[in-house]
Design a protein around this motif. Sequence first.
Motif, PDB file in Angstrom:
ATOM      1  N   SER A 105      -5.165   9.027   3.750  1.00 23.91           N
ATOM      2  CA  SER A 105      -6.400   9.264   4.507  1.00 23.91           C
ATOM      3  C   SER A 105      -7.290   8.024   4.505  1.00 23.91           C
ATOM      4  CB  SER A 105      -7.157  10.457   3.921  1.00 23.91           C
ATOM      5  OG  SER A 105      -7.484  10.222   2.566  1.00 23.91           O
ATOM      6  N   ARG A 106      -7.286   7.287   3.403  1.00 22.92           N
ATOM      7  CA  ARG A 106      -8.103   6.069   3.332  1.00 22.92           C
ATOM      8  C   ARG A 106      -7.553   5.005   4.280  1.00 22.92           C
ATOM      9  NH1 ARG A 106      -8.025   1.452   0.378  1.00 22.92           N
ATOM     10  NH2 ARG A 106      -6.262   2.137  -0.893  1.00 22.92           N
ATOM     11  N   ILE A 107      -6.234   4.893   4.371  1.00 21.27           N
ATOM     12  CA  ILE A 107      -5.619   3.932   5.286  1.00 21.27           C
ATOM     13  C   ILE A 107      -5.933   4.293   6.736  1.00 21.27           C
ATOM     14  CG2 ILE A 107      -3.423   2.994   6.128  1.00 21.27           C
ATOM     15  CD1 ILE A 107      -4.108   1.973   3.389  1.00 21.27           C
ATOM     16  N   SER A 108      -5.805   5.561   7.068  1.00 24.08           N
ATOM     17  CA  SER A 108      -6.002   5.983   8.458  1.00 24.08           C
ATOM     18  C   SER A 108      -7.459   5.877   8.894  1.00 24.08           C
ATOM     19  CB  SER A 108      -5.500   7.416   8.654  1.00 24.08           C
ATOM     20  OG  SER A 108      -6.209   8.309   7.828  1.00 24.08           O
ATOM     21  N   LEU A 109      -8.415   5.944   7.946  1.00 25.71           N
ATOM     22  CA  LEU A 109      -9.839   5.875   8.284  1.00 25.71           C
ATOM     23  C   LEU A 109     -10.389   4.444   8.209  1.00 25.71           C
ATOM     24  CD1 LEU A 109     -11.111   9.084   6.443  1.00 25.71           C
ATOM     25  CD2 LEU A 109     -10.808   8.763   8.910  1.00 25.71           C
ATOM     26  N   SER A 110      -9.603   3.541   7.639  1.00 25.58           N
ATOM     27  CA  SER A 110     -10.046   2.143   7.540  1.00 25.58           C
ATOM     28  C   SER A 110      -9.660   1.387   8.813  1.00 25.58           C
ATOM     29  CB  SER A 110      -9.389   1.468   6.328  1.00 25.58           C
ATOM     30  OG  SER A 110      -9.726   2.132   5.129  1.00 25.58           O
ATOM     31  N   SER A 121      -4.771   1.917  12.874  1.00 23.40           N
ATOM     32  CA  SER A 121      -4.767   2.434  11.496  1.00 23.40           C
ATOM     33  C   SER A 121      -3.850   3.639  11.370  1.00 23.40           C
ATOM     34  CB  SER A 121      -6.190   2.813  11.084  1.00 23.40           C
ATOM     35  OG  SER A 121      -7.033   1.686  11.109  1.00 23.40           O
ATOM     36  N   HIS A 169       0.810  -1.218   0.000  1.00 17.46           N
ATOM     37  CA  HIS A 169       0.000   0.000   0.000  1.00 17.46           C
ATOM     38  C   HIS A 169       0.844   1.269   0.000  1.00 17.46           C
ATOM     39  CE1 HIS A 169      -2.794  -3.108   1.475  1.00 17.46           C
ATOM     40  NE2 HIS A 169      -3.755  -2.352   0.956  1.00 17.46           N
ATOM     41  N   ALA A 174      -0.793   4.070  -1.663  1.00 22.15           N
ATOM     42  CA  ALA A 174      -2.213   4.259  -1.327  1.00 22.15           C
ATOM     43  C   ALA A 174      -2.472   5.648  -0.773  1.00 22.15           C
ATOM     44  CB  ALA A 174      -2.638   3.206  -0.308  1.00 22.15           C
ATOM     45  N   GLU A 175      -3.728   6.049  -0.819  1.00 20.72           N
ATOM     46  CA  GLU A 175      -4.138   7.323  -0.247  1.00 20.72           C
ATOM     47  C   GLU A 175      -4.094   7.198   1.279  1.00 20.72           C
ATOM     48  OE1 GLU A 175      -8.033  10.284  -0.296  1.00 20.72           O
ATOM     49  OE2 GLU A 175      -7.781   8.755  -1.849  1.00 20.72           O
TER      50      GLU A 175
END
Length: 392
Positions: free
Chosen positions: A23-28, A37, A17, A20-21
């Motif tokens: 923000s998407r990792i931290s919010l998943s 996360s 990843h 990867a974006e």
Amino acid sequence: MNRELLNGEVQAFINKHINAEISRISLSKSPFPYISSKELAEQIYSKARSAQKLPLWFKTPGIYFPPGVSIEQASSEIAARYKSGLIHGKSLIDLTGGFGVDSYFFSMKGAQVTHCEINTELSEIAEHNFNILDADISCLNIDGLEYLKSTERTFDTIYIDPSRRKDSRKVFMLEDCEPDVPGNMDLLLNKADRIIIKTAPLLDLQSGLRELKQVSEIHILSIRNECKEILWIIDRDTRETDPFIICAALSNDKCGMYSFRLQEEKEWNINRYSEPLAFIYEPDVALLKAGCFKLISRDFGIHKLHQHTHLYTSEELKPEFIGRSFKLLKEWKYGAFIKEHSFKKANIICRNFPAGPEALKKKLRINDGGEDYLLFCTGSSNELLVLHCLRI
């Protein structure tokens, strides 16, 4: 430091990843127990930021990355490798070790390095990575300046990169940085023969010279034409009053070097300025930061266009010039250029011109990019010129 992040499965996730974006990792939801996360996102962000700046750390398995701000504040490998050539002797203390990039390259020169870092987690991260990189460096989780005050040890070289933030605000005078280098200079000179101080490129050279004493050399480092840092070399026994200024234009595969003394630049006179000739030269930002505007015309065999226009010219190409070189295709007076130009796309450079690149692109309806360069400047007779060039 969460060592669960070093597990093979977790490292594979980070590498998969890496683009990867964040923000998407931290919010998943984290797929791993004992790892948040936020921690995953932090590792991915910092590792991705290291790809170009710190390729050794990026490529080495098992490296633990700190928060992004520590990566941003760390020296690049290119700059750290250059600095390793400035140390004296076999013992060195890095008073503000941080992520440890500079300390690592100092150790690669054979120095016995002591890495001081007041932040406990960052000290632990640096020590872990030194072990992974097989670097023999002693790590102390301590305020480096306080350690110097309390120890009887002396060193051949002291390296210090004072923080340019104080109480969450940026500061620019050395005495306002943490630690206060000018206020502790007697202590530093009592503990080492050579002091190397890293400062931001915004620090004015004359201001730095007023704050420091016994400066023997000033190194101005640029990487791919972006000024990155200034290094102040202070030697205990120097009696220098006009230190050498060394401009180092660095890239992955070469280093352009030019050195001079401030007094020589001040005393050198240019008797005449030239109209644009076959080749045009734009100095590297390290030369511009150093304020070397006159001597380079003598030393590179080139002519200046105007006292305040830092562009130079020659009839024959000077391949040794440190900066960007251009082949002149056509010259206009500015008024004539406005009436007849047909450029839809070009790279615009302004030197000693009443308008900036963005304003000119909007006014002339020219998009940025392509192979053509348009240099807007003031010529030898104070006329506004436009030079159409191709970069060499």
